[in-house]
Write an enzyme that holds these catalytic residues in place. Structure first.
Site, mmCIF file in Angstrom:
data_model
loop_
_atom_site.group_PDB
_atom_site.id
_atom_site.type_symbol
_atom_site.label_atom_id
_atom_site.label_comp_id
_atom_site.label_asym_id
_atom_site.label_seq_id
_atom_site.Cartn_x
_atom_site.Cartn_y
_atom_site.Cartn_z
ATOM 1 N N HIS A 102 0.824 -1.220 0.000
ATOM 2 C CA HIS A 102 0.000 0.000 0.000
ATOM 3 C C HIS A 102 0.857 1.268 0.000
ATOM 4 O O HIS A 102 0.369 2.345 0.339
ATOM 5 C CB HIS A 102 -0.956 -0.008 1.201
ATOM 6 N N CYS A 153 6.302 10.910 -8.395
ATOM 7 C CA CYS A 153 5.959 11.778 -9.513
ATOM 8 C C CYS A 153 4.780 11.144 -10.254
ATOM 9 O O CYS A 153 4.884 9.991 -10.682
ATOM 10 C CB CYS A 153 7.157 11.921 -10.453
ATOM 11 N N THR A 167 -4.142 -7.860 10.985
ATOM 12 C CA THR A 167 -4.937 -7.275 9.898
ATOM 13 C C THR A 167 -6.374 -7.760 10.009
ATOM 14 O O THR A 167 -6.627 -8.930 10.319
ATOM 15 C CB THR A 167 -4.331 -7.575 8.505
HETATM 16 N N1 APR Z 1 -1.768 -7.040 18.164
HETATM 17 C C1 APR Z 1 -2.388 -7.773 17.197
HETATM 18 N N2 APR Z 1 -3.440 -7.327 16.484
HETATM 19 C C2 APR Z 1 -3.885 -6.090 16.758
HETATM 20 C C3 APR Z 1 -3.295 -5.268 17.745
HETATM 21 C C4 APR Z 1 -2.187 -5.793 18.476
HETATM 22 N N3 APR Z 1 -1.579 -5.102 19.429
HETATM 23 N N4 APR Z 1 -3.982 -4.098 17.783
HETATM 24 C C5 APR Z 1 -4.948 -4.192 16.864
HETATM 25 N N5 APR Z 1 -4.905 -5.393 16.245
HETATM 26 C C6 APR Z 1 -5.752 -5.902 15.162
HETATM 27 C C7 APR Z 1 -7.183 -5.428 15.242
HETATM 28 O O1 APR Z 1 -7.957 -6.317 16.029
HETATM 29 C C8 APR Z 1 -7.611 -5.439 13.771
HETATM 30 O O2 APR Z 1 -8.200 -6.664 13.401
HETATM 31 O O3 APR Z 1 -5.240 -5.382 13.958
HETATM 32 C C9 APR Z 1 -6.278 -5.264 13.013
HETATM 33 C C10 APR Z 1 -6.134 -3.932 12.323
HETATM 34 O O4 APR Z 1 -7.113 -3.836 11.323
HETATM 35 P P1 APR Z 1 -7.267 -2.532 10.418
HETATM 36 O O5 APR Z 1 -7.300 -1.323 11.271
HETATM 37 O O6 APR Z 1 -8.405 -2.769 9.515
HETATM 38 O O7 APR Z 1 -5.873 -2.498 9.604
HETATM 39 P P2 APR Z 1 -5.453 -3.290 8.302
HETATM 40 O O8 APR Z 1 -6.071 -4.640 8.263
HETATM 41 O O9 APR Z 1 -3.982 -3.188 8.199
HETATM 42 O O10 APR Z 1 -6.111 -2.403 7.178
HETATM 43 C C11 APR Z 1 -5.911 -2.731 5.825
HETATM 44 O O11 APR Z 1 -7.043 -0.765 5.151
HETATM 45 O O12 APR Z 1 -7.610 1.477 5.245
HETATM 46 C C12 APR Z 1 -6.772 0.554 4.726
HETATM 47 O O13 APR Z 1 -4.854 1.054 3.560
HETATM 48 C C13 APR Z 1 -5.302 0.805 4.864
HETATM 49 O O14 APR Z 1 -3.520 -0.829 4.800
HETATM 50 C C14 APR Z 1 -4.768 -0.502 5.382
HETATM 51 C C15 APR Z 1 -5.847 -1.483 5.004
#
Ligand code: APR
Length: 242
Positions: free
Chosen positions: A113, A121, A181
């Site tokens: 991402h 650019c 994630t």
């Molecule tokens: N340890 C393990 N997991 C954790 C922790 C922790 N300390 N803190 C939070 N989490 C988990 C949450 O429970 C959640 O399921 O991490 C996850 C984060 O999820 P998102 O906020 O949705 O992040 P992500 O999955 O990386 O998002 C994907 O969405 O908006 C876009 O581009 C952005 O790259 C991002 C993509």
């Protein structure tokens, strides 16, 4: 579980791996998407409509990332150790735009991402390091058409980076690990099925079960800083990181 039984590992990380380093996730309580509309700050249409709003959003995040308080945590270090000690193929795919994996020592990293500490650019796609604030007056002069630099971020609706390499590794993986994630954003959310289709064993590490938890062979719920070092120690029996 010993590392000897695996030859090709793909690890996918999301915002949860950096949460304990002090970087906000997107979808947890108080996550970024509670405070901002992603259509406004994370789409090309939003950028075209109000580039200053978008720059301000990323400037704030960039200055947070550069603050001395933000450091890699035990999960980042454990993954770097895993890569160092593993003799087979290892690929770390991250959805995160921070550089904490690299700061911890990870080498083979794909930021699917994009990366916040880089600018791009829009004409040539040349990418340069960018540590400061960015605004609508920052022009790129890499070709004869000076144009507005943009953050090197993949916005919603744009093609993630490195997909050819990622799918190549997934098609040969025998171990797939997803960490921190929510499994809501594709194509990353589909990687587990891709790896499973070629017989890879799959592990999810997350604070809570993700949207795609049913696809994993094993789920380890808890903080990344606690679970990942334990998991890596199990994979590297001669080292104790936990
Ligand atoms: N340890 C393990 N997991 C954790 C922790 C922790 N300390 N803190 C939070 N989490 C988990 C949450 O429970 C959640 O399921 O991490 C996850 C984060 O999820 P998102 O906020 O949705 O992040 P992500 O999955 O990386 O998002 C994907 O969405 O908006 C876009 O581009 C952005 O790259 C991002 C993509």
């Amino acid at each position: 579980m010993s590392l000897n039984q695996y030859k090709r590992i793909v690890v996918l990380t999301g915002a949860g791996v950096s949460a304990e380093s002090g970087i906000n996730t997107f979808r947890d309580k108080n996550g970024l998407w509670e405070k901002y509309r992603l259509e406004d700050v994370a789409t090309l249409a939003g950028y075209k409509k109000d580039p200053t709003l978008v720059h301000d959003f990323y400037n704030k995040r960039r200055s947070d990332f550069c603050s001395e308080d933000i450091e890699p945590n035990a999960a980042h270090y454990a993954l770097a150790e895993l890569e160092k000690e593993f003799n087979g193929e290892f690929l770390l795919v991250t959805q995160n735009i921070d550089d904490l994996h690299e700061q911890a020592g990870s080498k083979n990293v794909i930021h699917m991402h994009g990366e916040l500490l880089k600018a791009r650019c829009p004409n040539t796609n040349q990418v340069i390091t960018w540590m400061n604030d960015m605004d609508i007056n920052d022009l790129c002069h890499c070709c004869q058409y000076p144009s507005n630099l943009r953050p090197h971020i993949v916005w919603f609706g744009e093609m993630p980076l490195g997909l050819d390499i990622i799918y190549h590794h997934l098609s040969q993986a025998d171990l797939f690990i997803a960490i921190g994630t929510s499994g809501t954003v594709y194509p990353a959310a589909g990687f587990v099925e891709e790896a499973k289709s070629v017989g890879a064993y799959s592990i999810e590490v997350n604070l809570e079960g993700s949207e795609i938890q049913s696809h994993f062979d094993k789920i380890q719920l808890g903080k990344a800083t606690e679970i990942v070092p334990r998991l890596v120690s199990a994979l590297l029996p001669t080292k104790s990181l936990a």
